[in-house]
Design a protein around this motif. Structure first.
Motif, PDB file in Angstrom:
ATOM      1  N   TRP A 171       0.738  -1.236  -0.047  1.00  0.00           N
ATOM      2  CA  TRP A 171      -0.007   0.022   0.152  1.00  0.00           C
ATOM      3  C   TRP A 171       0.702   1.254  -0.023  1.00  0.00           C
ATOM      4  CZ3 TRP A 171      -5.309   1.711   0.227  1.00  0.00           C
ATOM      5  CH2 TRP A 171      -6.077   0.522  -0.140  1.00  0.00           C
ATOM      6  N   PRO A 227      -0.297   6.779  -3.630  1.00  0.00           N
ATOM      7  CA  PRO A 227      -1.101   6.708  -4.990  1.00  0.00           C
ATOM      8  C   PRO A 227      -2.446   5.655  -4.914  1.00  0.00           C
ATOM      9  CG  PRO A 227       1.115   7.002  -5.279  1.00  0.00           C
ATOM     10  CD  PRO A 227       0.908   6.655  -3.646  1.00  0.00           C
ATOM     11  N   ARG A 228      -2.065   4.411  -4.173  1.00  0.00           N
ATOM     12  CA  ARG A 228      -2.977   3.459  -4.206  1.00  0.00           C
ATOM     13  C   ARG A 228      -4.311   3.884  -3.235  1.00  0.00           C
ATOM     14  NH1 ARG A 228      -2.794  -2.920  -2.398  1.00  0.00           N
ATOM     15  NH2 ARG A 228      -4.866  -3.392  -2.760  1.00  0.00           N
ATOM     16  N   ILE A 250      -5.202   6.797  -2.982  1.00  0.00           N
ATOM     17  CA  ILE A 250      -5.929   8.079  -4.032  1.00  0.00           C
ATOM     18  C   ILE A 250      -6.856   7.319  -4.885  1.00  0.00           C
ATOM     19  CG2 ILE A 250      -5.706   9.836  -5.795  1.00  0.00           C
ATOM     20  CD1 ILE A 250      -3.252  10.616  -4.451  1.00  0.00           C
ATOM     21  N   ARG A 251      -6.457   6.205  -5.444  1.00  0.00           N
ATOM     22  CA  ARG A 251      -7.156   5.334  -6.245  1.00  0.00           C
ATOM     23  C   ARG A 251      -8.370   4.576  -5.830  1.00  0.00           C
ATOM     24  NH1 ARG A 251      -2.286   3.494  -7.783  1.00  0.00           N
ATOM     25  NH2 ARG A 251      -2.570   1.436  -6.907  1.00  0.00           N
ATOM     26  N   ALA A 252      -8.282   4.292  -4.521  1.00  0.00           N
ATOM     27  CA  ALA A 252      -9.248   4.015  -3.559  1.00  0.00           C
ATOM     28  C   ALA A 252     -10.062   4.962  -3.056  1.00  0.00           C
ATOM     29  CB  ALA A 252      -8.753   3.021  -2.274  1.00  0.00           C
ATOM     30  N   GLN A 253      -9.771   6.247  -3.261  1.00  0.00           N
ATOM     31  CA  GLN A 253     -10.649   7.456  -2.914  1.00  0.00           C
ATOM     32  C   GLN A 253     -10.690   7.648  -1.393  1.00  0.00           C
ATOM     33  OE1 GLN A 253     -14.793   7.054  -4.771  1.00  0.00           O
ATOM     34  NE2 GLN A 253     -13.981   7.644  -6.638  1.00  0.00           N
ATOM     35  N   ASP A 270      -7.377  12.616  -1.049  1.00  0.00           N
ATOM     36  CA  ASP A 270      -7.767  13.473  -2.265  1.00  0.00           C
ATOM     37  C   ASP A 270      -6.464  13.944  -3.196  1.00  0.00           C
ATOM     38  OD1 ASP A 270     -10.311  13.845  -1.049  1.00  0.00           O
ATOM     39  OD2 ASP A 270      -9.703  15.363   0.409  1.00  0.00           O
ATOM     40  N   SER A 271      -5.415  14.082  -2.565  1.00  0.00           N
ATOM     41  CA  SER A 271      -4.121  14.545  -3.443  1.00  0.00           C
ATOM     42  C   SER A 271      -3.109  14.143  -2.591  1.00  0.00           C
ATOM     43  CB  SER A 271      -4.136  16.151  -3.830  1.00  0.00           C
ATOM     44  OG  SER A 271      -3.941  16.761  -2.589  1.00  0.00           O
TER      45      SER A 271
END
Length: 327
Positions: free
Chosen positions: A125, A128-129, A131-134, A137-138
């Protein structure tokens, strides 16, 4: 299995339920996830569920309360507990971290190896992962080139993935490995962190009150006005310990003021006093019995509520500068 756990399991269901009620009475010492939102107090059924789940995993009830929580009616395990159970069962669990959050390359890899089959399970983990999982935010560099994690609620509140960016990838990787390769150890239960998108509690701000209760209570001059405020507090469910303490304090002040006004003033002239006194052979009228407070008034506080009220009064005195808080 520890003897303490055996003793719990051998107790009757009635005895375990009584035990759960006793534990729930500990109030604020109970984890917040075990509170009943409707009452604002610990829920005995949730406490019982946690203790029963801990019993299945071989945990003492007190240990279960520290590492098992209830999410949407389901028992969930803290990722730390999952790791401990896996290792306790004789399996191997390795955690490897690389990079840093400020450097923009932070990641955590968890590798689990079964002792019985040698099967290996791996999960990595990073931000970026997330972020993909929401969940985030950034993840971008600021003006100084330092990467920052941003995870906020709709109201701008800092979420766990921002506040604990180094820890959350580890807990998610552990829970993923546990679910995939060691469900026999964790009984297939999900992790608390996974079910809550973080799980590390951050204090929730108190919701905005629908009225300025402090001002309303302070402005009340009669018990009728104060009882009306009590009715509105109950109707809207906003009667916190501090509001309750202020209500009780104002009720006491109003009662004292009423008693002072109603008290007889002894005249200076004895003759006048004699004229106003009833004859010796006439029984003086008895004062009407005190009436119970209207049903709208808060009930007599319990010892726990009394202590909370006292603490609230102290906080108010510190805020007003009447008492030093030792700073």
């Amino acid at each position: 299995m520890p003897s303490s756990v055996v003793a719990y399991e051998s107790a009757s269901l009635d005895a375990r339920m009584k035990y759960a009620n006793t534990i729930a009475a500990a109030g604020q010492m109970i984890p917040p996830g075990l509170f009943d939102p409707a009452t604002g107090k610990p829920s005995p059924p949730k406490v019982l569920l946690v203790m029963e789940t801990g019993s299945m995993l071989g945990l003492h009830p007190m240990a279960a309360l520290q590492s098992i929580n209830v999410v949407e009616g389901r028992a969930t395990l803290a990722a730390q507990l999952m790791a401990g159970l896996i290792r306790q069962a004789g399996h191997r669990l390795e955690i490897t971290k690389s990079g840093t959050i400020p450097g923009g390359d932070y990641s955590v890899t968890v590798t689990g190896t079964r002792a019985d089959t040698g099967d290996v399970y791996t999960s990595t983990w990073d931000i970026p992962r997330a972020i993909r999982a929401q969940l985030v935010d950034s993840y971008e560099p600021n003006q100084r080139g330092v990467y920052e994690v941003r995870a906020r609620s709709e109201k701008g509140k800092v979420l766990p993935w921002e506040a604990y960016a180094e820890s959350l990838p580890k807990w998610r990787a552990i829970s993923e490995v546990a679910l995939e390769g060691f469900s026999d150890v964790t009984l297939g239960m999900r992790s608390y962190e996974e079910m809550t998108d973080g799980g590390i509690p951050i204090a929730e701000p108190e919701p905005e009150p629908t009225e300025d209760w402090n001002a309303a209570i302070d402005a009340a001059t009669t018990r009728a006005e104060l009882d009306d405020i009590g009715d509105r507090l109950k109707e809207k469910g906003e009667g916190t310990d501090k509001i309750r303490a202020r209500w009780l304090a104002r009720a006491g002040a109003i009662d004292r003021e009423a008693n002072t006004v109603d008290a007889e003033v002894v005249p200076d002239d004895p003759k006048t006093a004699d004229e106003g006194a009833p004859p010796a052979d006439v029984e003086a009228p008895q004062s009407p019995p005190s009436q119970p407070a209207p049903s709208s008034a808060p009930t007599e506080p319990t010892q726990e509520e009394y202590e909370a009220a006292e603490a609230a009064r102290y906080d108010a005195a510190v805020a007003a500068g009447e008492v030093s808080n030792g700073d």
